[in-house]
Design a protein around this motif. Structure first.
Motif, mmCIF file in Angstrom:
data_model
loop_
_atom_site.group_PDB
_atom_site.id
_atom_site.type_symbol
_atom_site.label_atom_id
_atom_site.label_comp_id
_atom_site.label_asym_id
_atom_site.label_seq_id
_atom_site.Cartn_x
_atom_site.Cartn_y
_atom_site.Cartn_z
ATOM 1 N N PHE A 181 -4.470 -10.888 6.956
ATOM 2 C CA PHE A 181 -5.218 -10.239 5.886
ATOM 3 C C PHE A 181 -4.482 -8.938 5.564
ATOM 4 N N TRP A 182 -4.053 -8.771 4.306
ATOM 5 C CA TRP A 182 -3.161 -7.683 3.927
ATOM 6 C C TRP A 182 -3.471 -7.179 2.523
ATOM 7 N N ALA A 183 -2.785 -6.102 2.131
ATOM 8 C CA ALA A 183 -2.838 -5.587 0.757
ATOM 9 C C ALA A 183 -1.491 -4.960 0.420
ATOM 10 N N ALA A 184 -1.151 -4.963 -0.853
ATOM 11 C CA ALA A 184 0.152 -4.466 -1.299
ATOM 12 C C ALA A 184 0.347 -2.975 -1.015
ATOM 13 N N TRP A 185 -0.726 -2.203 -0.994
ATOM 14 C CA TRP A 185 -0.644 -0.751 -0.803
ATOM 15 C C TRP A 185 -0.616 -0.339 0.669
ATOM 16 N N CYS A 186 -0.716 -1.286 1.585
ATOM 17 C CA CYS A 186 -0.851 -1.013 3.022
ATOM 18 C C CYS A 186 0.519 -0.931 3.696
ATOM 19 N N GLY A 187 0.852 0.260 4.227
ATOM 20 C CA GLY A 187 2.139 0.459 4.891
ATOM 21 C C GLY A 187 2.375 -0.461 6.075
ATOM 22 N N PRO A 188 1.440 -0.517 7.049
ATOM 23 C CA PRO A 188 1.632 -1.423 8.185
ATOM 24 C C PRO A 188 1.723 -2.899 7.768
ATOM 25 N N CYS A 189 1.065 -3.251 6.662
ATOM 26 C CA CYS A 189 1.160 -4.631 6.155
ATOM 27 C C CYS A 189 2.592 -4.941 5.718
ATOM 28 N N LYS A 190 3.233 -3.956 5.096
ATOM 29 C CA LYS A 190 4.628 -4.136 4.672
ATOM 30 C C LYS A 190 5.540 -4.242 5.891
ATOM 31 N N MET A 191 5.206 -3.490 6.941
ATOM 32 C CA MET A 191 6.019 -3.529 8.163
ATOM 33 C C MET A 191 5.918 -4.885 8.863
ATOM 34 N N VAL A 225 -3.703 -13.635 3.250
ATOM 35 C CA VAL A 225 -4.791 -13.429 2.292
ATOM 36 C C VAL A 225 -4.683 -11.996 1.771
ATOM 37 N N ASN A 226 -4.489 -11.834 0.482
ATOM 38 C CA ASN A 226 -4.509 -10.510 -0.128
ATOM 39 C C ASN A 226 -5.977 -10.103 -0.266
ATOM 40 N N VAL A 227 -6.384 -9.072 0.478
ATOM 41 C CA VAL A 227 -7.803 -8.701 0.524
ATOM 42 C C VAL A 227 -8.299 -8.138 -0.803
ATOM 43 N N ASP A 228 -7.407 -7.571 -1.603
ATOM 44 C CA ASP A 228 -7.822 -7.042 -2.906
ATOM 45 C C ASP A 228 -8.140 -8.164 -3.884
ATOM 46 N N ASP A 229 -7.415 -9.271 -3.786
ATOM 47 C CA ASP A 229 -7.601 -10.393 -4.705
ATOM 48 C C ASP A 229 -8.605 -11.423 -4.193
ATOM 49 N N ASN A 230 -8.915 -11.387 -2.904
ATOM 50 C CA ASN A 230 -9.771 -12.407 -2.285
ATOM 51 C C ASN A 230 -10.841 -11.742 -1.429
ATOM 52 N N ARG A 231 -11.680 -10.975 -2.085
ATOM 53 C CA ARG A 231 -12.693 -10.169 -1.393
ATOM 54 C C ARG A 231 -13.738 -11.023 -0.667
ATOM 55 N N MET A 261 -12.200 -5.065 8.125
ATOM 56 C CA MET A 261 -12.417 -3.647 7.861
ATOM 57 C C MET A 261 -11.105 -2.862 7.872
ATOM 58 N N SER A 262 -10.131 -3.325 8.638
ATOM 59 C CA SER A 262 -8.821 -2.678 8.737
ATOM 60 C C SER A 262 -7.761 -3.730 8.457
ATOM 61 N N ILE A 263 -6.669 -3.283 7.845
ATOM 62 C CA ILE A 263 -5.564 -4.205 7.612
ATOM 63 C C ILE A 263 -4.278 -3.565 8.103
ATOM 64 N N PRO A 264 -3.321 -4.353 8.562
ATOM 65 C CA PRO A 264 -3.428 -5.811 8.666
ATOM 66 C C PRO A 264 -4.345 -6.240 9.813
ATOM 67 N N THR A 265 -5.124 -7.267 9.534
ATOM 68 C CA THR A 265 -5.879 -7.968 10.576
ATOM 69 C C THR A 265 -5.354 -9.388 10.584
ATOM 70 N N LEU A 266 -5.036 -9.881 11.777
ATOM 71 C CA LEU A 266 -4.562 -11.254 11.918
ATOM 72 C C LEU A 266 -5.589 -12.035 12.713
ATOM 73 N N LEU A 267 -6.074 -13.111 12.127
ATOM 74 C CA LEU A 267 -7.024 -13.990 12.804
ATOM 75 C C LEU A 267 -6.342 -15.316 13.070
ATOM 76 N N LEU A 268 -6.539 -15.838 14.269
ATOM 77 C CA LEU A 268 -6.012 -17.152 14.611
ATOM 78 C C LEU A 268 -7.172 -18.133 14.633
ATOM 79 N N ALA A 323 -5.936 -9.951 16.106
ATOM 80 C CA ALA A 323 -5.073 -8.792 16.328
ATOM 81 C C ALA A 323 -5.220 -7.879 15.118
ATOM 82 N N VAL A 324 -5.378 -6.580 15.368
ATOM 83 C CA VAL A 324 -5.528 -5.607 14.287
ATOM 84 C C VAL A 324 -4.377 -4.617 14.358
ATOM 85 N N GLY A 325 -3.778 -4.347 13.199
ATOM 86 C CA GLY A 325 -2.667 -3.412 13.132
ATOM 87 C C GLY A 325 -1.339 -4.113 13.352
#
Length: 109
Positions: A29-39, A60-66, A75-82, A92-94
């Motif tokens: 779960f990510w967003a284009a403006w999120c620094g850690p998501c880009k990392m 999943v882009n959280v801004d486009d798929n609320r 609540m925090s991104i990136p969040t990775l769910l398995l 995993a968060v972050g």
């Protein structure tokens, strides 16, 4: 460069692609403006290549798929769910190292 093996997930295809999958699915779960998501994006691409045929790796882009983000309490991104058999089995968060995420996926194969 994004891997073509990373599945773009949306509110519309989440159920069929993730919840009905016959193998584990790691969802970023990510967003284009999120620094850690880009990392973490290159790590996600590498995992998609490494686990091709064994697990599904999607984003999943959280801004486009609320709706989907809300349903899973992101609540925090990136969040990775398995997911496995339609259920969340790990989280995993972050930013996480590739080895840590590979271990997480391998533990559910």
């Amino acid at each position: 460069m994004a891997s073509e093996k990373v599945v773009t997930l949306t509110d519309g295809n989440f159920r069929s692609t993730v919840l009905e999958a016959d193998k584990p699915v790691l969802v970023d779960f990510w967003a284009a403006w999120c620094g850690p998501c880009k990392m973490i994006a290159p790590v996600i691409d590498e995992l998609a290549n490494d686990f091709d045929g064994k697990a599904i790796i999607g984003k999943v882009n959280v801004d486009d798929n609320r709706q989907t983000a809300s349903e899973y309490g992101i609540m925090s991104i990136p969040t990775l769910l398995l997911f496995k058999n339609g259920q969340v089995v790990d989280k995993a968060v972050g930013f996480k190292a590739k080895a840590d995420l590979a271990k997480l996926i391998n533990s559910h194969l």
